[in-house]
Every structure is written in C-alpha cells, then in structure tokens.
Design a protein around this motif. Sequence first.
Motif, PDB file in Angstrom:
ATOM      1  N   PHE A   1     -35.605 -21.170  37.960  1.00 38.79           N
ATOM      2  CA  PHE A   1     -36.112 -19.787  37.882  1.00 38.79           C
ATOM      3  C   PHE A   1     -35.530 -18.917  38.990  1.00 38.79           C
ATOM      4  O   PHE A   1     -35.392 -17.700  38.841  1.00 38.79           O
ATOM      5  CB  PHE A   1     -37.642 -19.779  37.929  1.00 38.79           C
TER       6      PHE A   1
ATOM      7  N   CYS B   1     -32.491 -19.061  39.924  1.00 44.70           N
ATOM      8  CA  CYS B   1     -31.211 -18.591  39.357  1.00 44.70           C
ATOM      9  C   CYS B   1     -31.476 -17.445  38.368  1.00 44.70           C
ATOM     10  O   CYS B   1     -30.689 -16.493  38.282  1.00 44.70           O
ATOM     11  CB  CYS B   1     -30.497 -19.719  38.618  1.00 44.70           C
TER      12      CYS B   1
ATOM     13  N   GLY C   1     -37.432 -11.210  35.735  1.00 43.09           N
ATOM     14  CA  GLY C   1     -38.133 -12.472  36.058  1.00 43.09           C
ATOM     15  C   GLY C   1     -39.614 -12.345  35.734  1.00 43.09           C
ATOM     16  O   GLY C   1     -40.218 -13.239  35.124  1.00 43.09           O
ATOM     17  N   ASP C   2     -40.190 -11.197  36.108  1.00 43.37           N
ATOM     18  CA  ASP C   2     -41.612 -10.961  35.804  1.00 43.37           C
ATOM     19  C   ASP C   2     -41.832 -10.966  34.287  1.00 43.37           C
ATOM     20  O   ASP C   2     -42.803 -11.534  33.784  1.00 43.37           O
ATOM     21  CB  ASP C   2     -42.069  -9.616  36.366  1.00 43.37           C
TER      22      ASP C   2
ATOM     23  N   LEU D   1     -41.863 -14.441  33.044  1.00 43.84           N
ATOM     24  CA  LEU D   1     -43.144 -15.104  33.352  1.00 43.84           C
ATOM     25  C   LEU D   1     -44.210 -14.689  32.338  1.00 43.84           C
ATOM     26  O   LEU D   1     -45.001 -15.513  31.875  1.00 43.84           O
ATOM     27  CB  LEU D   1     -43.612 -14.732  34.765  1.00 43.84           C
TER      28      LEU D   1
ATOM     29  N   ARG E   1     -52.050 -19.276  35.176  1.00 37.26           N
ATOM     30  CA  ARG E   1     -50.901 -19.226  36.099  1.00 37.26           C
ATOM     31  C   ARG E   1     -51.358 -19.930  37.366  1.00 37.26           C
ATOM     32  O   ARG E   1     -52.313 -19.497  38.029  1.00 37.26           O
ATOM     33  CB  ARG E   1     -50.531 -17.776  36.389  1.00 37.26           C
TER      34      ARG E   1
ATOM     35  N   ARG F   1     -35.029 -32.132  33.653  1.00 28.91           N
ATOM     36  CA  ARG F   1     -35.715 -30.867  33.296  1.00 28.91           C
ATOM     37  C   ARG F   1     -35.816 -30.695  31.770  1.00 28.91           C
ATOM     38  O   ARG F   1     -35.347 -31.539  31.032  1.00 28.91           O
ATOM     39  CB  ARG F   1     -35.036 -29.663  33.939  1.00 28.91           C
TER      40      ARG F   1
HETATM   41  N1  LIG Z   1     -39.787 -12.564  39.304  1.00 27.74           N
HETATM   42  C1  LIG Z   1     -40.671 -13.349  39.903  1.00 27.74           C
HETATM   43  N2  LIG Z   1     -40.258 -14.441  40.537  1.00 27.74           N
HETATM   44  C2  LIG Z   1     -41.134 -15.249  41.117  1.00 27.74           C
HETATM   45  C3  LIG Z   1     -42.517 -14.976  41.079  1.00 27.74           C
HETATM   46  N3  LIG Z   1     -43.153 -15.975  41.745  1.00 27.74           N
HETATM   47  C4  LIG Z   1     -42.195 -16.850  42.166  1.00 27.74           C
HETATM   48  N4  LIG Z   1     -40.968 -16.403  41.776  1.00 27.74           N
HETATM   49  C5  LIG Z   1     -39.674 -17.004  42.029  1.00 27.74           C
HETATM   50  O1  LIG Z   1     -39.596 -18.283  41.439  1.00 27.74           O
HETATM   51  C6  LIG Z   1     -38.525 -18.959  42.110  1.00 27.74           C
HETATM   52  C7  LIG Z   1     -38.866 -20.416  42.233  1.00 27.74           C
HETATM   53  O2  LIG Z   1     -37.755 -21.023  42.733  1.00 27.74           O
HETATM   54  P1  LIG Z   1     -37.693 -22.558  43.101  1.00 27.74           P
HETATM   55  O3  LIG Z   1     -39.023 -23.015  43.607  1.00 27.74           O
HETATM   56  O4  LIG Z   1     -36.525 -22.742  44.006  1.00 27.74           O
HETATM   57  O5  LIG Z   1     -37.469 -23.299  41.747  1.00 27.74           O
HETATM   58  P2  LIG Z   1     -36.425 -23.101  40.587  1.00 27.74           P
HETATM   59  O6  LIG Z   1     -35.314 -22.191  40.950  1.00 27.74           O
HETATM   60  O7  LIG Z   1     -37.168 -22.747  39.355  1.00 27.74           O
HETATM   61  O8  LIG Z   1     -35.835 -24.552  40.462  1.00 27.74           O
HETATM   62  P3  LIG Z   1     -36.525 -25.785  39.789  1.00 27.74           P
HETATM   63  O9  LIG Z   1     -37.992 -25.547  39.774  1.00 27.74           O
HETATM   64  O10 LIG Z   1     -36.153 -26.936  40.635  1.00 27.74           O
HETATM   65  O11 LIG Z   1     -35.991 -25.868  38.430  1.00 27.74           O
HETATM   66  C8  LIG Z   1     -38.332 -18.277  43.460  1.00 27.74           C
HETATM   67  O12 LIG Z   1     -37.077 -17.633  43.467  1.00 27.74           O
HETATM   68  C9  LIG Z   1     -39.438 -17.230  43.494  1.00 27.74           C
HETATM   69  O13 LIG Z   1     -39.010 -16.024  44.109  1.00 27.74           O
HETATM   70  C10 LIG Z   1     -42.937 -13.801  40.429  1.00 27.74           C
HETATM   71  O14 LIG Z   1     -44.124 -13.455  40.360  1.00 27.74           O
HETATM   72  N5  LIG Z   1     -42.006 -13.012  39.852  1.00 27.74           N
END
Ligand SMILES: Nc1nc2c(ncn2[C@@H]2O[C@H](COP(=O)(O)OP(=O)(O)OP(=O)(O)O)[C@@H](O)[C@H]2O)c(=O)[nH]1
Length: 489
Positions: free
Chosen positions: A337, A339, A349-350, A353, A373, A467
């Motif tokens: 996520f 990425c 991204g939001d 979600l 959530r 995954r």
């Molecule tokens: N847009 C958005 N991003 C969020 C929110 N909460 C968390 N994130 C993002 O979610 C991402 C989670 O990243 P990681 O924990 O590194 O995990 P990942 O990139 O999904 O990698 P894996 O879980 O290993 O597949 C981070 O970049 C956070 O900024 C949100 O409310 N909105």
Amino acid sequence: MDLTSNSEVMLSTAGAGLRAQRLAGAVLLLSLLVFGALVPFAKLPLAPVWAFIPCYESMLLISDLITAVLLLGQVRSTRSRGVLALACGYFFTAGMTVVHALSFPGLFSPTGLLGAGPQSTAWLYMFWHGGFPLFVLAYAGLQGVELRMRPGPRPLYRAILRCVLLTLLLVVALGALATIGHDRLPVIMVKQRYAPALTVVVGIVWSFSVFALFAVWRKRQRSMLDLWLMVVMCAWLIDIALSALFNGARFDLGFYAGRIYGLLAANFVLMMLMVENGTLYLNLSRMADELRQLSMVDTMTGIANRRQFDATLEAEWRRAMRSGAPLSLLMLDIDFFKCYNDAYGHVAGDGCLRRVAQLLAAAARRPGELAARYGGEEFAVLLPGMDGAAALAFAQGICRALAELGVEHAHSAAAGHVTLSIGVACVGAGSAPGGGHPGGAAADAAAPLRLVEAADLALYASKTGGRNRATLAPPLRAAAGPPCATLPA
Ligand SMILES: Nc1nc2c(ncn2[C@@H]2O[C@H](COP(=O)(O)OP(=O)(O)OP(=O)(O)O)[C@@H](O)[C@H]2O)c(=O)[nH]1
C-alpha cells in the motif's frame, strides 16, 4: 447539530426565531382584542367569589416558584446576573402573592391576617405589580454581565442564595409596610371602592411595566426569554389596567379579568421554559446518539472503527464462550500500500481504503458480523458462528471479490490490482483456553486478544507466503505456532 455550543438550547440565550415571534405576536394581538372587548364592561359588578382569590393565588404561587427554579437552572449554566435578577423577580411575585392572600380581608379572617387594614391588599398589589417590572428592568440591564463569585466553597450557590434571601427580605419589608404600616400610606381604598389617589399610584406602577417592556424591546439581540417577557409585560399592563384602572371596585368584571390576565402572564414564561426543557432533552438525546455514532465509526471509510471492533470482539467472545459456538476473526492488510500511495497519491490511497472497506462491509452482512478498520491500511472482520474452514473460504471469497473489483495497482508485486493478505483465526467449542467456563477464558479480559494475535500471525504468514492470500491459524487452544494452512487466493 452543533456539538460545540449549548446556546441554542437555553431559553435565555437562544435567538427568537420568526416562528416564535409570530406566535408571540398572535398571543399579544388576541390579548389586546379581548382587553378591548372587556374595557367597556370592566365596572360591571359580579358576585363576590371569595374562593377565587385563594385559587388564583395558589396557582400563581406554584407557577411563579417553578418558573423561578427553572430560571435558576439557567443561571447555573449561563452565570448571567440578568437571569438571576429575573428569577428573583419570580420569587418576589411568589412571596407577594402569599402576603397578599394572607392579608386579603374576608379570606382567612374578616379583616385579613398579618394585622392588615382595609387598604393593605391594595397596596400589596401595587408593590407586587410595581416591583416585578423593576426586576425585569434589572434583567434587561444586567444581561451579559456574569455573576461575580466570592472565593469559598460553592460560590454560585452562595451568590444565588444571597440574592433569593435579599428578595424575600424585600417581600417581608413591603409586606410589613402594607400591613402594619398601612396607616402611614396614602389612602387608595375606601371600603371596597377605589379612592382618587389610586389613579396616581396605578399610573406609577403602570409606567414601571411600560419601562420594563421598553427596556426588553430595545435590546439588540432578543432571546426567546426576551420575547416571552415582552408578552408577559403586556399581559401585566392589561392586568393592571383592568383590575386597577378601568374597573371600579373589588369583584367586578375588571377585577376578575385582570387577575386572569395576571395568571396567564405568569404562565407564559413557565410554558416556554417547559417547552425548552422538552427540546433540551430531545437535543441531548440526539447529541448523545451522534456522539455514540462518531465514537464508533471510522469517519474516513464509514465502517466500524477500532473502538467498536474491540467492544464487539469482547462481547462476541463472551457469547461464544457461553454458547460454545465458534467465532472467527479475519485480519486483512492491503499489499504494497505504501507503493500505491507513492504511485497514485494519498487521496487516491484514501479512495482505495474506502473501496476495500465497502467491499468488506458488503461481505460481512449477516447479523453479528462486523467489518472494521483496525488502523491504517489494516482491516478486521468478525464472523460469529463461523468455524475456521468456513472463515478461510470466506476470506478467499473476499480476495476473489477484490480481484473482480480490479482496483489498479501497477506497482504491486502480487498482482496488477489491489490485493489483500488475510490471517484467519477461529475459536470454537472446547478450543478456547479455559474451556469456556465462566472462571476460565471468559473471565480473562485479555483472552479475546489471543484471537487477534493468532489472526495476526496468520496474516504475517500470508505476507511472507507471497501476499494476496489467506492463511488459517491453528486452533486457538494450541500455543501460537506456525500456521497450519496457507491458501493462495
Ligand atoms: N492514503 C492513506 N494511506 C495510509 C493511511 N493509513 C496508512 N496509510 C499508509 O499505508 C502504508 C502502509 O505501508 P506499510 O506498512 O509499509 O505496508 P505496505 O506498503 O502495504 O507493505 P506490505 O503490507 O508489506 O504489503 C503507509 O505508507 C501509510 O502511509 C490512510 O488513512 N490513508
């Protein structure tokens, strides 16, 4: 609804809306019409009904006291000196009503109690009807001025008590002047008829009500209380005009009608305070609902938040322990996520979600099931009554549904679309630590967390296993160890 202010629910601070102004206008117009129709007959002698006086004054006393107490309730939250002055005004009229009734000739004794003379009640009536407008004037002048508290315990209550005691002292002083000292006062009653000096005294008393009405009317921002006070002051003017100006003696039409006006006037503010109390409770219950809702829902995705998840997990855990029915939990995490955010931006991204959240909420639709959530890009789904195998199949169904949704994720190493890694854990009959007895796992507050830990470990296994898949954790009774089954979506 505005949760940040209570000014809209207090009669003394809520603005007088158009509807209220129209209603007050209609009441006023009707009063004036009735007044106009009664004036020509004000001197018409009617049968003396002595019971009318105690009946009318008991009703006045009760409504004045209730109004005063309700206004004091407003003083507690507004700390307004003006509203306290008005509350004291109602205590004043309540006190004067008692003295007036006690000293009324022929009611409790032929000449009236308290050493009353023939004109004592007439003077008490003047003090009473001249005194209340002065409290209204104080209300208009002091509004917006906060009560000054003296240091010490319960300063607000002491300030209120001081003012109420001073008011009662004033009632006693005026009562004594009109009864014991009635000889020293100008003659306004001769036998049952009014003396010429009465017109002057009534004129003064009447002008006080006019000043009070004007003082409330000229306020820049009129509250609901101001509006109804204006109606009250008009009714007082009519009361005085009918029962002391246009009539000729006790027990004529003007005497009775004026007092009925006085009673109505006393009830206007009371009725509005009652209505306001009802509205207050309605608003409070709405606010409580809104707050409950806000505290249980994740504002961004619209599904349950962590707080609601924790509370539901605990409740469902207990239910499962009691009934022996299985309880499954899915922990879900969006793959790569970070990425996704980097490539498409946080706003997208939001949105992603939200789409995942909607998909989960649509899947967990049966009674008792809950999609929440859990935090960040992690979700949880609670499935009461579902065993591990069924929950694993449910999780795989979610992975498939997400693939069908096809939210593009060009930077995911798992697929070309957004995917989820899922950990599944289940607790079932006989599988829980403590065996489901009240003194066992059900009584252990931390027990539900073991389900979360097990699902988390299974989720980790899904991540490390490539995954975009779901993994079922071993039965909860076993020590947390390697997952027993990992199935790609
Ligand atoms: N847009 C958005 N991003 C969020 C929110 N909460 C968390 N994130 C993002 O979610 C991402 C989670 O990243 P990681 O924990 O590194 O995990 P990942 O990139 O999904 O990698 P894996 O879980 O290993 O597949 C981070 O970049 C956070 O900024 C949100 O409310 N909105």
